[in-house]
Design a protein around this motif. Structure first.
Motif, short mmCIF file in Angstrom:
data_model
loop_
_atom_site.label_atom_id
_atom_site.label_comp_id
_atom_site.label_asym_id
_atom_site.label_seq_id
_atom_site.Cartn_x
_atom_site.Cartn_y
_atom_site.Cartn_z
N LEU A 1 3.22 5.06 8.84
CA LEU A 1 3.31 3.62 9.11
C LEU A 1 4.53 3.12 8.37
CD1 LEU A 1 2.23 0.71 9.84
CD2 LEU A 1 0.93 0.84 7.69
N VAL A 2 5.37 2.37 9.06
CA VAL A 2 6.53 1.77 8.41
C VAL A 2 6.41 0.25 8.53
CG1 VAL A 2 9.04 1.59 8.32
CG2 VAL A 2 7.96 3.75 8.98
N LEU A 3 6.52 -0.42 7.41
CA LEU A 3 6.44 -1.88 7.35
C LEU A 3 7.83 -2.40 7.03
CD1 LEU A 3 3.17 -1.69 5.34
CD2 LEU A 3 3.33 -2.75 7.61
N LEU B 1 6.93 2.73 3.46
CA LEU B 1 6.37 3.84 4.21
C LEU B 1 4.96 4.11 3.70
CD1 LEU B 1 6.55 6.42 6.09
CD2 LEU B 1 7.38 7.62 4.05
N VAL B 2 4.01 4.19 4.62
CA VAL B 2 2.65 4.62 4.28
C VAL B 2 2.40 5.94 5.01
CG1 VAL B 2 0.19 4.09 4.36
CG2 VAL B 2 1.85 2.24 4.01
N ALA C 1 -0.32 7.99 6.04
CA ALA C 1 -1.77 8.00 6.23
C ALA C 1 -2.23 9.39 6.65
CB ALA C 1 -2.17 6.97 7.28
N SER C 2 -3.49 9.69 6.36
CA SER C 2 -4.05 10.99 6.74
C SER C 2 -4.77 10.93 8.09
CB SER C 2 -5.01 11.51 5.66
OG SER C 2 -6.04 10.58 5.43
N ASP C 3 -4.84 9.76 8.70
CA ASP C 3 -5.34 9.64 10.07
C ASP C 3 -4.91 8.28 10.62
OD1 ASP C 3 -7.56 7.54 9.81
OD2 ASP C 3 -8.21 9.02 8.34
N PRO C 4 -4.88 8.11 11.96
CA PRO C 4 -4.38 6.86 12.56
C PRO C 4 -5.17 5.62 12.13
CG PRO C 4 -4.45 8.60 14.20
CD PRO C 4 -5.14 9.14 12.97
N SER C 5 -6.46 5.72 11.93
CA SER C 5 -7.24 4.54 11.54
C SER C 5 -6.86 4.06 10.15
CB SER C 5 -8.74 4.85 11.60
OG SER C 5 -9.09 5.86 10.66
N LEU D 1 5.61 -0.72 12.29
CA LEU D 1 5.97 0.33 13.23
C LEU D 1 5.01 1.50 13.03
CD1 LEU D 1 9.86 0.43 12.76
CD2 LEU D 1 8.55 -0.96 14.37
N LEU D 2 4.49 2.05 14.12
CA LEU D 2 3.55 3.16 14.04
C LEU D 2 4.12 4.38 14.77
CD1 LEU D 2 1.81 0.38 13.89
CD2 LEU D 2 -0.13 1.87 14.31
N PRO D 3 5.17 4.96 14.23
CA PRO D 3 5.81 6.09 14.91
C PRO D 3 5.06 7.39 14.67
CG PRO D 3 6.93 5.67 12.85
CD PRO D 3 5.86 4.61 12.98
#
Length: 316
Positions: A176-178, A267-268, A270-274, A294-296
């Motif tokens: 995840l990019v903010l 930048l986050v 994450a270990s899963d999309p949720s 942004l969720l690339p």
């Protein structure tokens, strides 16, 4: 001297955004993201360089030989001792500028890969040569390596110049990019770094960067611990206080949040999309300013080259 590149030869290049450092891996680790700038270059008999820019940077960046992409193309021709043809460039930019997502590295890589295509059948340029030229222009390889090769890259400089190792992250790693509205100068960010750090902090970062490789390719549940850093982020915090505040909130909630590159984007990992959706929601509900989420995916291809017209002139 006349260029050996045939007029009309056209190449299309796509280059991913990148995020560097990933917390503890300062100037070493980089990750390619599925956000792409596209460049079309056509060789011309008309001398000079002409650039069209659409999207990010339109009306702001130079549209002649001073353009960074054009400079990268010309640098390659100079390096290999070939005369450059006239150049018509069309850049369609999506990667935000000045936000810590490797926009300058992407521009350099776009030009270098375009030059490789223009020189097809004339000069052979392998990945190591491209990385060396890109690093010489960018100053360090942590962004240009993932932009060139995709995936997760470890970059270093040895006796033979810049080197890299490409790895594929675990399939559950979800970036995840903010992205905030304000920009950050990489030069300013680097100027805030001390010339030396405590021995304990250096050891801390060695342990975390080593752990981060394991977390990214095998054990994503370790990402929060593995992204801890004492080498650079705290020194830069005063220049981006809202970024620092948001990272503190995210990490307190268990998210593996770090400064993306020189910032001010976050930048986050994450270990899963949720999990990344939860992180984006936390920022939306707590931020004092607007952030674009942004969720690339992780890009695994790197820069791609499409040689649309490739007839090489016969060598004289």
């Amino acid at each position: 001297m006349t260029s050996r590149v045939p007029a009309g030869r056209t190449v299309v290049v796509e280059v991913p955004a990148t995020t560097a450092n990933l917390g503890p891996g300062f100037d070493t680790l980089g990750l390619a993201l599925s956000v792409y700038d596209q460049l079309t270059v056509t060789a011309s008999d008309e001398p000079g360089v002409r650039v069209e820019v659409h999207g990010v940077g339109e009306g702001e960046v130079p549209v002649d030989e001073r353009n960074l992409v054009a400079r990268a193309i010309l640098r390659v021709f100079e390096e290999v001792g070939e005369e450059a043809p006239g150049l018509d460039l069309v850049a369609r930019n999506v990667i935000p500028h000045g936000r810590g997502l490797g926009s300058s590295g992407a521009a350099v890589v776009s030009g270098i890969v375009a030059a490789k295509g223009l020189l097809d059948g004339i000069v052979d340029l392998d990945g190591d040569r491209l990385l060396a030229i890109a690093t010489a222009m960018e100053g360090h390889p942590d962004n240009v390596a993932p932009a060139l090769f995709g995936g997760l890259t470890i970059a270093w400089t040895g006796v033979d110049g810049p080197q890299h190792k490409r790895l594929l992250p675990h399939r559950s790693v979800s970036p995840l990019v903010l992205v905030p509205e304000q920009t950050m100068s990489t030069a300013l960010a680097r100027s805030l770094q001390p010339t030396s750090v405590p021995h304990a902090d250096a050891i801390f970062n060695v342990s975390r960067s080593t752990l981060l490789i394991a977390a990214l390719i095998q054990s994503p549940e370790l990402l929060s611990t593995a992204t801890e850093d004492r080498l650079h982020q705290s020194y830069r915090a005063s220049a981006m206080p809202e970024t620092d505040r948001m990272i503190g909130l995210l990490r307190a909630a268990g998210h593996a949040a770090v400064v993306s590159g020189a910032g001010p984007s976050i930048l986050v990992l994450a270990s899963d999309p949720s999990q990344r959706l939860a992180a984006a929601g936390l920022v939306t509900s707590s931020a004092a300013q607007r952030w674009t989420a942004l969720l690339p995916a992780v890009d695994i291809k790197g820069a791609t080259l499409d040689l649309q017209q490739a007839p090489a002139r016969a060598h004289s």
